[in-house]
Design a protein around this motif. Structure first.
Motif, short mmCIF file in Angstrom:
data_model
loop_
_atom_site.label_atom_id
_atom_site.label_comp_id
_atom_site.label_asym_id
_atom_site.label_seq_id
_atom_site.Cartn_x
_atom_site.Cartn_y
_atom_site.Cartn_z
N PRO A 222 10.70 -13.68 -1.94
CA PRO A 222 10.35 -15.11 -1.93
C PRO A 222 8.89 -15.36 -1.58
N PHE A 223 8.32 -14.57 -0.67
CA PHE A 223 6.93 -14.77 -0.29
C PHE A 223 5.98 -14.16 -1.32
N LEU A 224 6.42 -13.11 -1.99
CA LEU A 224 5.61 -12.56 -3.08
C LEU A 224 5.40 -13.63 -4.16
N ARG A 225 6.44 -14.43 -4.43
CA ARG A 225 6.32 -15.48 -5.46
C ARG A 225 5.35 -16.59 -5.04
N GLN A 226 5.11 -16.72 -3.74
CA GLN A 226 4.20 -17.76 -3.25
C GLN A 226 2.77 -17.27 -3.02
N ALA A 227 2.54 -15.97 -3.11
CA ALA A 227 1.30 -15.38 -2.62
C ALA A 227 0.12 -15.45 -3.59
N ARG A 228 0.35 -15.79 -4.84
CA ARG A 228 -0.72 -15.93 -5.83
C ARG A 228 -1.58 -14.66 -5.92
N LEU A 229 -0.91 -13.54 -5.98
CA LEU A 229 -1.59 -12.25 -6.10
C LEU A 229 -1.82 -11.91 -7.58
N PRO A 230 -2.79 -11.05 -7.87
CA PRO A 230 -2.96 -10.59 -9.25
C PRO A 230 -1.69 -9.89 -9.75
N ALA A 231 -1.48 -9.92 -11.05
CA ALA A 231 -0.27 -9.35 -11.64
C ALA A 231 -0.12 -7.87 -11.29
N LEU B 249 6.56 -0.41 5.94
CA LEU B 249 7.68 -1.10 5.27
C LEU B 249 7.99 -2.41 5.96
N HIS B 250 8.09 -2.38 7.27
CA HIS B 250 8.46 -3.57 8.03
C HIS B 250 7.30 -4.55 8.18
N GLN B 251 6.09 -4.11 7.86
CA GLN B 251 4.95 -5.02 7.92
C GLN B 251 4.70 -5.76 6.61
N LEU B 252 5.42 -5.39 5.55
CA LEU B 252 5.19 -6.06 4.26
C LEU B 252 5.43 -7.56 4.35
N HIS B 253 6.53 -7.96 4.98
CA HIS B 253 6.83 -9.39 5.04
C HIS B 253 5.79 -10.16 5.85
N PRO B 254 5.46 -9.77 7.08
CA PRO B 254 4.45 -10.55 7.80
C PRO B 254 3.09 -10.57 7.10
N LEU B 255 2.73 -9.49 6.43
CA LEU B 255 1.46 -9.50 5.71
C LEU B 255 1.51 -10.45 4.52
N LEU B 256 2.64 -10.49 3.82
CA LEU B 256 2.79 -11.47 2.75
C LEU B 256 2.73 -12.90 3.28
N VAL B 257 3.35 -13.14 4.43
CA VAL B 257 3.28 -14.47 5.05
C VAL B 257 1.83 -14.85 5.30
N HIS B 258 1.03 -13.90 5.79
CA HIS B 258 -0.37 -14.21 6.07
C HIS B 258 -1.16 -14.44 4.80
N TYR C 29 -6.06 -11.17 3.74
CA TYR C 29 -5.01 -10.24 4.16
C TYR C 29 -4.52 -9.37 3.01
N ARG C 30 -5.10 -9.52 1.81
CA ARG C 30 -4.62 -8.77 0.65
C ARG C 30 -4.79 -7.27 0.83
N ASP C 31 -5.94 -6.83 1.34
CA ASP C 31 -6.16 -5.39 1.48
C ASP C 31 -5.13 -4.77 2.42
N GLY C 32 -4.85 -5.43 3.54
CA GLY C 32 -3.86 -4.91 4.48
C GLY C 32 -2.49 -4.83 3.84
N LEU C 33 -2.14 -5.87 3.07
CA LEU C 33 -0.85 -5.87 2.38
C LEU C 33 -0.77 -4.71 1.40
N MET C 34 -1.79 -4.53 0.58
CA MET C 34 -1.72 -3.50 -0.46
C MET C 34 -1.77 -2.10 0.14
N ASN C 35 -2.46 -1.94 1.27
CA ASN C 35 -2.42 -0.64 1.97
C ASN C 35 -1.00 -0.33 2.43
#
Length: 261
Positions: free
Chosen positions: A129-138, A230-239, A247-253
């Motif tokens: 659900p947060f991935l759909r809101q994050a406006r990340l590149p395809a 793995l468990h940090q994916l959601h909070p990073l997407l929220v940010h 916060y994109r670099d942290g998420l993609m790492n």
């Protein structure tokens, strides 16, 4: 009630300090009518069955009033007590992966409807659900979706639902009474490693002492350190949703670390 201090604002809500007629100090959040306050109150009461949280004194659609927490400096001894208390909270358990109240993190709604297993819950109720809101590149979206496909494979041994805070970053732990006091929960039945990974994401004083005491009280499954991203994916997407691309670099790492498990 007499309001004695303005404490600023957070996510569109006004923060206040006050004194009741009987002399007790209180903390309050006020704002436009919302389900957020009832959700937070429900989470605090549920967590409070197993760990120290502020007392919910009043809750309504436009405000939440809590007992005041007198803060003190953190210490190694307090961190160890907090680690044992956090283990007790997680061991208290939950009926399902999810919760019987609407979920929120900051002002963002979260789906708390129950799911039979944690990888499915984490994918369908938190990450996607947060991935759909994050406006990340395809290309980023595709990598996250590849990581989601691996959740069941990389989540470690199955565990029953733990009673978790759900947004346990450093700012939501107040040091008081010789331990940690939890505030601002996104409480639900989840995976206990989620709370520990969130503590690590933005740092916590004496985190090594917290984790050491936790491990003595309620040992974690082998490989838990490797599963932190793995468990940090959601909070990073929220940010990413709340604050944008910084916060994109942290998420993609974290995504790449999950893909490498």
């Amino acid at each position: 009630m007499n309001w004695t201090a303005e404490l600023g604002s957070s996510h569109g809500r006004r923060l206040l300090k006050g004194v009741l007629d009987d002399g007790r100090e209180v903390f309050a959040k006020t704002g436009a009518a919302s389900e957020v306050f009832a959700s937070e109150a429900a989470g605090l009461r549920w967590l409070g069955e197993a760990i120290v949280v502020p007392e919910v004194l009043e809750v309504g659609p436009d405000r939440l009033v809590l007992s005041w927490v007198r803060e003190e400096a953190p210490s190694a001894a307090a961190a160890e007590r907090f680690g044992r208390s956090l283990a007790g909270l997680h061991r208290a358990g939950a009926a399902d992966f999810g919760a019987p109240w609407p979920g929120f993190i900051a002002e963002l709604p979260m789906d708390n409807s129950p799911c039979p297993d944690w990888p499915g819950f984490y994918a369908s109720r938190r990450v996607l659900p947060f991935l759909r809101q994050a406006r990340l590149p395809a290309s980023d979206v595709a990598l996250v979706e590849r990581a989601v496909e691996r959740f069941a494979e990389v989540a470690g041994p199955a565990e029953p639902p733990s009673r978790i805070h759900g947004d346990l970053w450093n700012g939501n732990v107040l040091w008081s009474g010789g331990s940690g006091v939890l505030i601002d929960p996104a409480a639900h039945g989840g995976h206990r490693e989620t709370d520990l990974a969130m503590l690590a994401l933005f740092g916590l004083p004496y985190l090594d002492r917290v984790l050491g005491a936790y491990q003595e009280e309620f040992p974690l499954a082998e490989g838990w350190r490797e599963r932190v991203p793995l468990h940090q994916l959601h909070p990073l997407l929220v940010h990413v949703v709340l604050f944008g691309g910084s916060y994109r670099d942290g998420l993609m790492n974290a995504v790449r670390a999950v893909l490498a498990l």
